[in-house]
Write an enzyme that holds these catalytic residues in place. Structure first.
Site: not given
Length: 222
Positions: A138, A140, A145
């Site tokens: 779940h 996000k 870089d």
């Protein structure tokens, strides 16, 4: 000594200019949608968001995420539950065309959900891994870089010199979907904080290794 002082001064100015921003998505983000749609239909390839007077504009908020992806030099590591946004997918494709190395971790049930951009990116050669479990992946977050990853790439490519870049992490409650970016009440933090970017990069690396060991975790193209 003078050169060292100049470098130190430049480094401090550069760090001060790096992004540290909280983006809020809410019910006020779409009140300017009709104007942007009209501008787009009048021939603009991209809706004109810069003159928008709506400080909560969803389109402008998405553009801030796109801006960071467009700045990627070496790597993008994305852990995302649901990803259907065409504009963010386009920015990932542009990064791929620039030679940026991209990896995606997602939830097994969501990779091939309706409108998923993850399966499309997998078809373009982006490696995707998922856990095989009833628990949800779940997360996000997106690391651009990341220091550890860039160093890994430097060693793999046997490079002595690297182009200037710095680590960015994008994280929050928002899924990269039309509803998440333009309908729900969500939040997103974009920051160059070194401790935070290192922590997120370390967790991505851990998941990437762990999911590789799980039989069937590597996404197979359909």
């Amino acid at each position: 000594v003078i050169w060292k002082l100049v470098q130190c001064s430049r480094s401090k100015r550069e760090k001060a200019s790096r992004v540290h921003e909280v983006i809020i998505f809410n019910e006020l983000g779409e009140i300017c949608a009709a104007v942007h749609m009209r501008n787009s239909s009048m021939g603009s390839q991209k809706p004109q968001v810069s003159p928008c007077c709506n400080t909560h504009c969803s389109l402008r908020n998405v553009a801030k995420i796109v801006e960071q992806i467009d700045r990627a030099v070496y790597s993008i590591d994305l852990a995302i539950y649901t990803f259907t946004s065409l504009s963010l997918a386009d920015s990932i494709k542009r990064a791929l065309q620039r030679g940026v190395i991209i990896r995606i971790i997602s939830d097994g049930e969501m990779v091939y959900s309706k409108g998923s951009q993850i399966s499309m990116l997998a078809q373009l050669g982006v490696p995707v891994r998922v856990p095989i479990t009833t628990n949800l992946m779940h997360n996000k977050f997106c690391i651009i870089d990341g220091f550890e990853r860039v160093e890994e790439i430097r060693l793999l490519r046997k490079l002595k010199f690297m182009r200037p870049c710095y680590s960015i992490v994008i994280s929050g409650s928002v899924n990269w979907t039309a509803l998440g970016l333009g309908g729900n009440w969500e939040n997103c933090i974009i920051t160059a904080d070194e401790k935070l970017t290192a922590t997120f990069q370390a967790e991505f690396q851990r998941m990437w290794r762990a999911f590789a060991k799980t039989e069937g975790s590597q996404i197979q193209l359909k």
